[in-house]
Design an enzyme around this catalytic site. Structure first.
Site, PDB file in Angstrom:
ATOM      1  N   CYS A 193       2.690   4.077  -8.365  1.00 27.20           N
ATOM      2  CA  CYS A 193       1.934   4.412  -7.149  1.00 27.20           C
ATOM      3  C   CYS A 193       0.308   3.985  -7.436  1.00 27.20           C
ATOM      4  O   CYS A 193       0.078   3.099  -6.696  1.00 27.20           O
ATOM      5  CB  CYS A 193       2.131   5.614  -6.858  1.00 27.20           C
ATOM      6  SG  CYS A 193       3.798   6.133  -6.312  1.00 27.20           S
TER       7      CYS A 193
HETATM    8  N1  LIG Z   1       7.807   6.891  -7.760  1.00 26.35           N
HETATM    9  C1  LIG Z   1       7.258   7.889  -7.310  1.00 26.35           C
HETATM   10  O1  LIG Z   1       6.686   8.710  -7.814  1.00 26.35           O
HETATM   11  C2  LIG Z   1       6.816   7.662  -5.831  1.00 26.35           C
HETATM   12  C3  LIG Z   1       6.112   8.523  -5.169  1.00 26.35           C
HETATM   13  C4  LIG Z   1       5.659   8.174  -3.758  1.00 26.35           C
HETATM   14  C5  LIG Z   1       6.013   7.004  -3.100  1.00 26.35           C
HETATM   15  N2  LIG Z   1       6.564   6.088  -3.946  1.00 26.35           N
HETATM   16  C6  LIG Z   1       7.011   5.039  -3.278  1.00 26.35           C
HETATM   17  O2  LIG Z   1       8.305   4.821  -2.886  1.00 26.35           O
HETATM   18  C7  LIG Z   1       9.136   3.453  -3.166  1.00 26.35           C
HETATM   19  C8  LIG Z   1      10.082   3.556  -3.946  1.00 26.35           C
HETATM   20  O3  LIG Z   1       9.631   4.021  -5.206  1.00 26.35           O
HETATM   21  P1  LIG Z   1      10.636   4.466  -6.531  1.00 26.35           P
HETATM   22  O4  LIG Z   1       9.494   5.033  -7.351  1.00 26.35           O
HETATM   23  O5  LIG Z   1      11.605   5.132  -5.909  1.00 26.35           O
HETATM   24  O6  LIG Z   1      11.184   3.046  -6.997  1.00 26.35           O
HETATM   25  P2  LIG Z   1      12.432   2.968  -7.848  1.00 26.35           P
HETATM   26  O7  LIG Z   1      12.111   1.541  -8.500  1.00 26.35           O
HETATM   27  O8  LIG Z   1      12.707   3.997  -8.767  1.00 26.35           O
HETATM   28  O9  LIG Z   1      13.732   2.853  -6.946  1.00 26.35           O
HETATM   29  C9  LIG Z   1      13.937   1.974  -5.974  1.00 26.35           C
HETATM   30  C10 LIG Z   1      15.469   1.603  -5.919  1.00 26.35           C
HETATM   31  O10 LIG Z   1      15.589   0.660  -5.098  1.00 26.35           O
HETATM   32  C11 LIG Z   1      16.532  -0.227  -5.448  1.00 26.35           C
HETATM   33  N3  LIG Z   1      16.328  -1.394  -4.427  1.00 26.35           N
HETATM   34  C12 LIG Z   1      15.495  -2.418  -4.572  1.00 26.35           C
HETATM   35  N4  LIG Z   1      15.963  -3.431  -3.280  1.00 26.35           N
HETATM   36  C13 LIG Z   1      16.875  -2.859  -2.875  1.00 26.35           C
HETATM   37  C14 LIG Z   1      17.496  -3.300  -1.578  1.00 26.35           C
HETATM   38  N5  LIG Z   1      17.325  -4.313  -1.055  1.00 26.35           N
HETATM   39  N6  LIG Z   1      18.378  -2.607  -1.158  1.00 26.35           N
HETATM   40  C15 LIG Z   1      18.838  -1.490  -1.849  1.00 26.35           C
HETATM   41  N7  LIG Z   1      18.144  -1.055  -2.854  1.00 26.35           N
HETATM   42  C16 LIG Z   1      17.352  -1.716  -3.424  1.00 26.35           C
HETATM   43  C17 LIG Z   1      16.239  -0.468  -6.713  1.00 26.35           C
HETATM   44  O11 LIG Z   1      17.471  -0.808  -7.592  1.00 26.35           O
HETATM   45  C18 LIG Z   1      15.643   0.854  -7.224  1.00 26.35           C
HETATM   46  O12 LIG Z   1      17.146   1.500  -7.815  1.00 26.35           O
HETATM   47  C19 LIG Z   1       7.519   2.583  -3.380  1.00 26.35           C
HETATM   48  O13 LIG Z   1       7.267   2.012  -2.188  1.00 26.35           O
HETATM   49  C20 LIG Z   1       6.963   3.415  -4.095  1.00 26.35           C
HETATM   50  O14 LIG Z   1       5.563   3.125  -4.115  1.00 26.35           O
HETATM   51  C21 LIG Z   1       6.900   6.256  -5.075  1.00 26.35           C
END
Ligand SMILES: NC(=O)c1ccc[n+]([C@@H]2O[C@H](COP(=O)([O-])OP(=O)(O)OC[C@H]3O[C@@H](n4cnc5c(N)ncnc54)[C@H](O)[C@@H]3O)[C@@H](O)[C@H]2O)c1
Length: 437
Positions: A274
């Site tokens: 992030c």
């Molecule tokens: N990790 C954090 O602390 C956090 C906090 C707030 C916001 N975010 C935001 O949330 C979003 C997700 O982050 P995250 O940390 O969960 O990422 P992550 O990589 O842990 O998880 C994302 C998942 O989506 C899957 N994926 C990718 N493309 C896909 C598709 N087309 N269809 C289905 N699944 C798909 C991946 O395989 C993965 O398992 C991002 O935009 C991030 O900026 C993350």
């Protein structure tokens, strides 16, 4: 009663079927919360290993206990699949896919585009689509509305569309999911209202805003505030070094002011999915409007220089002991991007280790949360924090202040410790063996 009004009733009675696309750090906890609240939830991911793990009842996210997965699965409330064919039976679809940067540091919207395409092919009247991935203002309106209306269905009439930013803080056990208010902005007031009803089932407080663009900007403001203030804390650390002051003492004393000061701390660099990434989404968008986001650029410059600064300090500390980086044995304590998590994404340790290895250092590391990692084509395997490892290192470098490590013992046995996180703040003896950032 319209199909969208019907959805409201289904939400209230928990008959609504909920989908979550992307079962990572954000999507899996969200899916499990909805299932615990009594909904029938289906999770989708393109990563077959994750789906297999969930089917076997295994959790790959530290904040989601396996007992929670077992509970929702035993009640038949949570299924996980790689097959998007199940989308039409869902009433609410949350999108939690990654939003990284490209090599050129521009937004990489490919994961969102792939998810939209899966939904577009199967969109039906009455569905509510909620984007939760962090992204630049205008994404929901520009990318989602046109793609989904391409089906002939109209937003606000046939289907609903919202942006609801995720505020999860992995490893933070001070706040439960429920306690952190949820911000929601819809394409129309009805869209916002429906998403508000959904989120009120798992959050104590929901904060509606007037548009999807506003909700997108709220998230970017939150993370930009952090990135900029961490940049300031890092610059103050560099100033204190020149002034011969202990930056940690300065910050702790300033933080006793009960108003008007918010504590941010320096460190070896930004990490995670992030804070190093999100402000670039905003500055990229602003560039397209001929506006230069100067605070963001400056903070990015300072924050991204920190790993190299750490490497230089390591060189200086070895030099003081008549040692060269080349051939020195370094023990790195903590490589995850922050305390008590195993997440290596964008971790500054990757840069620090790569730079030190390129200069010929022999790198060893201990991290209770990270078994192995790879950088520059070299695989590193974590080691036990043994007395021999501490005594045998030329320098111990603390890059992540994980709890559960006996820092008194580390300082006692190590020849010298470079602490970039103030992890040794409570160590009472051996102060002359500690150098802090
Ligand atoms: N990790 C954090 O602390 C956090 C906090 C707030 C916001 N975010 C935001 O949330 C979003 C997700 O982050 P995250 O940390 O969960 O990422 P992550 O990589 O842990 O998880 C994302 C998942 O989506 C899957 N994926 C990718 N493309 C896909 C598709 N087309 N269809 C289905 N699944 C798909 C991946 O395989 C993965 O398992 C991002 O935009 C991030 O900026 C993350």
């Amino acid at each position: 009663m319209s199909r969208l009004e019907e959805l409201r009733q289904k939400i209230e009675s928990r008959e609504a079927r909920i989908g979550v696309i992307g079962l990572g750090y954000v999507g899996l906890p969200l899916a499990v919360e909805f299932a615990k609240a009594g909904f029938d939830v289906t999770g989708f991911d393109v990563d077959a290993d994750k789906i297999r793990a969930l089917k076997d009842g295994r959790s790959y996210i530290e904040d989601v206990p396996e007992s929670d997965i077992a509970e929702v699965r035993s009640k038949g409330r949570f299924g996980a699949t790689t097959d998007f064919a199940a989308l039409p039976r869902l009433d609410v679809i949350n999108i939690c896919v990654p939003t990284p940067l490209t090599r050129q540091k521009d937004p990489d919207v490919s994961h969102m585009a792939a998810a939209i395409e899966e939904i577009r092919k199967r969109l039906r009247v009455g569905q509510l689509v909620i984007l939760g991935s962090t992204t630049y203002p205008g994404t929901t309106h520009e990318l989602f509305v046109s793609a989904l209306e391409d089906t002939g269905l109209r937003v606000g009439e046939d289907f609903s569309l919202c942006f609801a930013p995720e505020r999860i803080d992995p490893g933070n056990d001070r706040f439960t999911v429920r306690e952190v208010p949820k911000v929601v902005g819809g394409e129309t007031p009805l869209c916002t209202d429906l998403a508000k009803s959904v989120f009120e089932t798992i959050f104590d407080s929901v904060v509606p805003v007037s548009s999807t663009q506003c909700a997108e900007m709220v998230k970017l403001l939150e993370n930009t505030v952090r990135a900029i203030n961490i940049g300031l804390a890092n610059e103050v650390a560099l100033m204190c070094e020149r002034l011969g002051l202990d930056v940690w003492e300065v910050i702790e004393a300033a933080a006793t002011k009960p108003y008007g000061f918010m504590k941010f701390v320096p460190g070896p660099g930004l990490g995670g999915h992030c804070i190093p990434v999100d402000p670039s989404y905003l500055s990229w968008k602003m560039k397209s409007l001929n506006f230069s986001a100067r605070f963001i650029e400056l903070a990015t410059e300072i924050n991204s220089s920190m790993p190299e600064h750490v490497v230089d300090r390591v060189g200086d500390l070895l030099n003081e002991r008549r040692l060269a980086v080349n051939g020195s044995k370094l023990l790195i304590l903590g490589v995850a991007y922050k305390r008590d998590v195993g997440d290596m994404r964008e971790s500054p340790a990757l840069d620090v280790v790569a730079h030190l290895a390129r200069r010929g250092a022999e790198i060893h590391y201990h991290d209770p949360h990270v078994r192995e990692f790879e950088v520059d084509g070299h695989a590193y395997k974590g080691e036990e924090l043994s007395d021999a490892a501490l005594e045998g290192a030329d320098l111990v470098v603390i890059l992540t202040d994980h709890s559960g490590i006996d820092y008194d013992h580390v300082v006692d046995l190590a020849p010298h410790v470079f602490d970039t996180r103030n992890a040794t703040r409570e160590v009472t003896v051996g102060g002359d063996k500690i150098t802090k950032l």
